[in-house]
Structure formats: C-alpha cells, structure tokens
Design an enzyme around this catalytic site. Structure first.
Site, mmCIF file in Angstrom:
data_model
loop_
_atom_site.group_PDB
_atom_site.id
_atom_site.type_symbol
_atom_site.label_atom_id
_atom_site.label_comp_id
_atom_site.label_asym_id
_atom_site.label_seq_id
_atom_site.Cartn_x
_atom_site.Cartn_y
_atom_site.Cartn_z
ATOM 1 N N CYS A 197 76.754 19.772 82.727
ATOM 2 C CA CYS A 197 77.450 18.764 82.471
ATOM 3 C C CYS A 197 78.525 19.145 81.885
ATOM 4 O O CYS A 197 78.617 19.854 80.932
ATOM 5 C CB CYS A 197 76.734 17.639 81.782
ATOM 6 S SG CYS A 197 75.160 17.032 82.463
ATOM 7 N N CYS A 203 85.724 13.440 73.961
ATOM 8 C CA CYS A 203 84.371 13.077 74.067
ATOM 9 C C CYS A 203 83.267 13.646 73.478
ATOM 10 O O CYS A 203 82.301 13.258 72.680
ATOM 11 C CB CYS A 203 83.886 12.434 75.433
ATOM 12 S SG CYS A 203 84.882 11.084 76.095
ATOM 13 N N CYS A 304 57.486 21.120 42.399
ATOM 14 C CA CYS A 304 59.072 20.852 43.001
ATOM 15 C C CYS A 304 59.976 21.515 42.267
ATOM 16 O O CYS A 304 59.751 21.372 41.057
ATOM 17 C CB CYS A 304 59.269 19.237 43.266
ATOM 18 S SG CYS A 304 60.818 19.079 43.874
ATOM 19 N N CYS A 307 62.418 18.289 41.013
ATOM 20 C CA CYS A 307 61.914 16.965 40.019
ATOM 21 C C CYS A 307 60.846 17.777 39.029
ATOM 22 O O CYS A 307 60.453 17.100 38.176
ATOM 23 C CB CYS A 307 61.299 16.125 40.626
ATOM 24 S SG CYS A 307 59.778 16.327 41.589
ATOM 25 N N CYS A 312 50.008 18.018 46.041
ATOM 26 C CA CYS A 312 48.852 18.657 46.818
ATOM 27 C C CYS A 312 49.509 19.352 48.223
ATOM 28 O O CYS A 312 49.974 18.473 48.954
ATOM 29 C CB CYS A 312 47.597 17.770 46.952
ATOM 30 S SG CYS A 312 46.192 18.625 47.974
ATOM 31 N N HIS A 323 42.102 16.018 40.795
ATOM 32 C CA HIS A 323 41.973 16.598 41.992
ATOM 33 C C HIS A 323 41.651 18.208 41.640
ATOM 34 O O HIS A 323 41.370 18.894 42.630
ATOM 35 C CB HIS A 323 43.320 16.555 42.660
ATOM 36 C CG HIS A 323 43.338 16.837 44.206
ATOM 37 N ND1 HIS A 323 42.517 17.731 44.741
ATOM 38 C CD2 HIS A 323 44.210 16.525 45.190
ATOM 39 C CE1 HIS A 323 42.627 17.817 46.122
ATOM 40 N NE2 HIS A 323 43.719 17.050 46.390
ATOM 41 N N CYS A 372 57.378 -1.854 62.372
ATOM 42 C CA CYS A 372 58.000 -1.377 63.642
ATOM 43 C C CYS A 372 57.359 -0.137 64.233
ATOM 44 O O CYS A 372 57.302 0.668 63.274
ATOM 45 C CB CYS A 372 59.474 -1.235 63.286
ATOM 46 S SG CYS A 372 60.541 -0.705 64.864
ATOM 47 N N CYS A 386 56.435 7.274 67.121
ATOM 48 C CA CYS A 386 55.515 5.920 67.092
ATOM 49 C C CYS A 386 54.670 6.099 65.978
ATOM 50 O O CYS A 386 53.932 7.301 65.938
ATOM 51 C CB CYS A 386 54.703 5.892 68.468
ATOM 52 S SG CYS A 386 53.336 4.560 68.283
#
Length: 533
Positions: A197, A203, A304, A307, A312, A323, A372, A386
């Site tokens: 293509c 474009c 982290c 922060c 875990c 835990h 959704c 999904c």
C-alpha cells in the site's frame, strides 16, 4: 568496472547503484522491487562504510579514501566532508560541465533548441541531452503541460533510456492515494513498511499524527488500508515498527514533515510497548507507573519507584500486611472471612475481585465486566479487548472493530435467562448467591467503565432487582463468572435455536436430519469447536 550494490531496508532486495543526476538536496533513490524511497546520503554513507572507499554518485566509481574528488569524472565526492575547498569545488563543477559538453558532441550545431537543452541540463542536473529533449517534448503535450517542472524532470530522469518514455512518465504520475484518492508522481508517495500500500506524504503524516494525538495503542499504527501486520503477531509488529520509525525520522520534506515532538512521542510509545512485553514488567496498583522487576527478586511485594507504595507482583493487588507470608489465594480467603468492607459488598466484591485483566499488559481493574464489552486499557497500553473473554478487537477494512468471542463469553451469555444460567451451575453442583434477604431497594454499586465523551469509572447506578443486591445485568455477570471459573460449557442449556445460531456463527454445517435434535447439535458443536482450555 564492478557494479556497486545497496540493500533496501524495506524488502532487503540488493539493488544496483546507478549514476545519480539529482540535485543532492533532493536526493532520493527508489528500490527496484518494492519502490520504497531511500535517502541518497544514507545509501552512499552505507556503501562507503561497507567498502572502505568513497563512492562517486556521478559515475559510480569507488575511489580510495585519500581522494576528495573522483579520479574518473572529476566530480566532488559527496558525504565525505561537509564541503570541498573552493578551488576543488570549482574543478569538480568544471569537470561535470565538461562531461555534459561531451554529451552534446553528436548534436546538430544548427539546432536552435541546443541552448535551451543545455540550460535544462544545468537546471535539472540532466546528464544526457536526450533527457532535455524528452522534457521539452513532454512539456509541449497537453497531458503534461500543467505539471510541476521539477516533478516532470524527476520523471524524465527516472525513465532512463526507455523508448516508451511517454507511457512511462504518464504512469509515473498515476499513483492514487487510497485515502484522499488524489494522484501523485511516484516520488511523492510512500510505501508502507509491511505491505504494498502507498500513501501520499500528507495522508501518511496525518495518519501517524492522528494515532499519536488520540493516544491509540501502537498496534493502530498498522497500515490503515490493509491492517497489516497482524496486531497479535509481535514478531511482525516489531519489524514493522523498526521500519516505521526509520520512515518517520527520514520523512522531512519542505512543506510536509514531522515535528520533533511527534518523533519523540512515537519513540516513547514504541519504547513503552517493548517495555510492557518484558515478563518481569508490573504495573503499580496505586498509580499509573510501571516497574521492571529484577529476576533475583524474592517475595511477592514490590515498591513503586514513583509513589513508594507496595503491590503484590502475583495477584497485582494493593499490598496489605495480612498478605505477608501467605499466598494470594490464602489472602483472598482472609478477605472473605475477616474484612468488613469486603463482606459488606458481598457479591459486588466478588465481581470486583474477578474483574477485568488486560491481556496485553496484565493490569488488573477492580471493575465489573458488565459495562461496555469493548474495553480500552489505560495509557500507555491502550489495548482494546473484550472485557468478557479477553479477545482483542481488530480493525478490519469495511467492518470496523471486530472481536471473535467464544461461546462462553459474557458477550453471548448476557442474553441468556437467569434461570438457564442458574440451572447450568446447579447441574454441576456449583453454589451461587440468590436473592438478598429482605426487600430489594437502592441502586447497584458495582464499578464499571462507562463511555461519556471520555472513558470514566463509575458506579452502575441501576436499580437493584433482588439478585444478591445487584441489578439484573450484574447478577448475570456474577453467574457467568462462576460458569467461566468452573469451565462449564453453555451448550448444555441452549435450546435448539441457540444451538443452530452457534453453528452458523462457527460455520458448522448442519445436516437436515439433526437440525431439530438438540442432543445431536450439542455433540456436533463440542466436537468441532471445543472450548478453550
């Protein structure tokens, strides 16, 4: 003299380097096979480094590194230094003009067009008088009269010594962009790195820029026409992105170009994409930061660096002191038995705990799947999948977003009745919550992702219908979660019409003799399309 070759970075074809006659500032070379465009400086520099000599672009002679101009034609050897000494530059230009003059030796001296043709040779760097003659003839034809002279000269140079140069030049200008449908000369279209293509410069720039500005997932940078390469084939994507980045960086034209911030944005997106593919990469459950964990890391919790909070690494939940020294499954059981907040949420807590996990970056969301079904992960991942089955949505030309859902996905099971879903669980001895004690009242508090201009996480807000303090939609999701967790096949409770629809969806041929036999249809579906493990 041995020919000099250069390799196309798009299709890897080994091209022969031919004598170059373009002004250096407009230097471009096209691959003979895929017709992709490459910069002259890039090609010549690569040849010089590979051969240990200096290539003359005028006559293709490889010169010793001790020379500054070609020993054959006298042309200055470009891309060796920034600029030649003034005297040597003049000598180079005189040598080229001498060669040009010698190409006119067989021309009729009484031809009144000689002066114009010589002028064209110098103006457009033609190396043959025939090119000037062809240019004049083409410009006189109505078909080419209104073309840009520089574009027409480029076409003339490209046709070489072909006798059918009129047809060649005509075809040279008929490269239609499949997005804007305008026609362009061949040197003003760009071939995509993964396919055949070709897009016009404008474009191509707009396509890449829009994807970056919209914060789309990097897989949306696949060809907008044929959607290649496959967004799930990471090896193909990696090669494609490597060439795409080269194209974008070298795409610097006078009026159409990528700004530096867009190039940096693309580099960062591709860097993040590669980072998230690392098996040791984890998202922080408290902030948008991600961390690549050391392979020597011991224990489950990591801190982290943005922060300073803990997560875990296995269940990816916010770390709690309970835990410590117990497995994720034991910690989950502790929440069920001891955490008052968890107990107060009841089945809603189950939905959050068994919420949505991105199949691309593995980040876990404490959100219900009943929002959704087309879920978009947070930046920089931006994967579209999904929320019921984790299947990726693909953009297919003419069809838009498409996802292939298995038959046990919430996408299909949300249309089943509550009674049929409960029956499937009961038949396999799986316990489930039913109506809550007392009259149902209030609204459903389950968190879900909603689309209201932007993607936001909000409580469901639908009225509770007596299904374990949930609305009917989320109660079905709760039942489907149990079905998926226990790997139950919904064909067991499908009626004949649902079974026939499943066959049509999976393109299973059904003989007339069993078209109304639910038992035979179930056996046929299970045999030809087994559920995922």
């Amino acid at each position: 003299m041995d020919c000099v070759n250069w390799e196309c970075k798009i299709c890897t074809f080994n091209n022969e380097f031919v004598a170059f006659c373009l002004p250096v500032s407009e230097g471009r070379i096209f691959c003979k096979v895929c017709e992709s465009c490459h910069g002259l400086k890039e090609i010549v520099t690569d040849v010089n480094q590979r051969t240990g000599q200096y290539l003359c672009i005028r006559c293709t002679l490889l010169n010793p590194r001790s020379r500054h101009y070609c020993s054959a034609c006298g042309s200055w050897l470009l891309f060796v230094s920034e600029s030649p000494p003034e005297s040597e530059q003049l000598q180079s230009e005189l040598s080229f003009l001498s060669l040009t003059s010698r190409s006119l030796s067989d021309v009729d001296e009484d031809n009144e067009n000689n002066e114009e043709m010589i002028d064209l040779m110098l103006r457009f760097s033609f190396t043959k008088l025939e090119h000037s003659a062809n240019f004049i003839k083409l410009r006189e034809q109505p078909e080419f009269r209104n073309f840009d002279p520089n574009d027409l000269a480029e076409a003339v140079r490209s046709c070489g010594d072909q006798l059918d140069y009129v047809d060649f030049v005509s075809a040279y200008f008929k490269n239609e962009c499949p997005i804007c449908f305008d026609s362009f000369p061949r040197h003003k279209v760009l071939q995509m790195a993964s396919c055949q293509c070709k897009l016009c410069f404008s474009c191509f720039r707009n396509f890449v820029t829009a994807s970056l500005d919209n914060n789309d997932h990097v897989s949306h940078l696949q060809c907008p026409i044929c959607n290649t390469p496959d967004s799930e084939n990471e090896a193909e994507l990696e090669n494609y992105f490597e060439y795409l980045l080269i194209q974008v960086k070298s795409f610097q034209h006078a009026e159409i170009r990528f700004e530096a911030d867009k190039i940096n944005m693309l580099e960062q997106r591709l860097r993040d994409w590669n980072l998230m593919r690392d098996p040791n990469f984890r998202w922080c459950s408290h902030c948008p930061n991600g961390v690549v964990l050391s392979e020597q890391m011991r224990g489950l919790k990591f801190q982290c660096n943005q922060c300073s909070k803990y997560t875990c690494k296995q269940c990816r939940k916010q770390w709690r002191e309970q835990h410590e020294k117990i497995s994720c499954e034991q910690f989950q059981q502790w929440l069920v038995e001891n955490d008052p907040d968890y107990q107060a949420k009841g089945v809603a807590a189950f939905l959050e705990n068994n919420g949505i996990e991105c199949p691309k970056c593995k980040f876990k969301y404490a959100l219900a799947k009943g929002g959704c079904m087309h879920f978009t992960c947070r930046p920089p991942c931006r994967a579209e999948f999904c929320s019921g089955c984790g299947g990726f949505f693909k953009r297919l030309h003419g069809r838009g977003l498409v996802c292939e859902h298995p038959r046990d996905c919430l996408f299909y099971l949300r249309d089943f009745t509550v009674r049929s879903l409960q029956k499937l669980l009961s038949d396999h001895g799986v316990q489930y919550e039913t109506a809550a004690e007392g009259a149902a009242s209030g609204t459903c508090d389950v968190m879900e992702q909603k689309e209201s201009g932007n993607l936001v996480d909000e409580a469901c807000g639908r009225p509770v219908e007596g299904h374990a303090k949930l609305c009917g939609k989320h109660y079905k999701e709760y039942l489907v979660s149990l079905i998926n967790k226990n790997r139950l096949d919904p064909v067991e409770v499908m009626d004949v019409e649902q079974l026939k629809e499943t066959c049509r969806r999976h393109k299973i041929e059904v003989q007339n003799s069993i078209s109304t036999d639910s038992t035979a249809l179930r056996a046929l579906i299970v045999r030809q399309v087994p559920l995922r493990s």
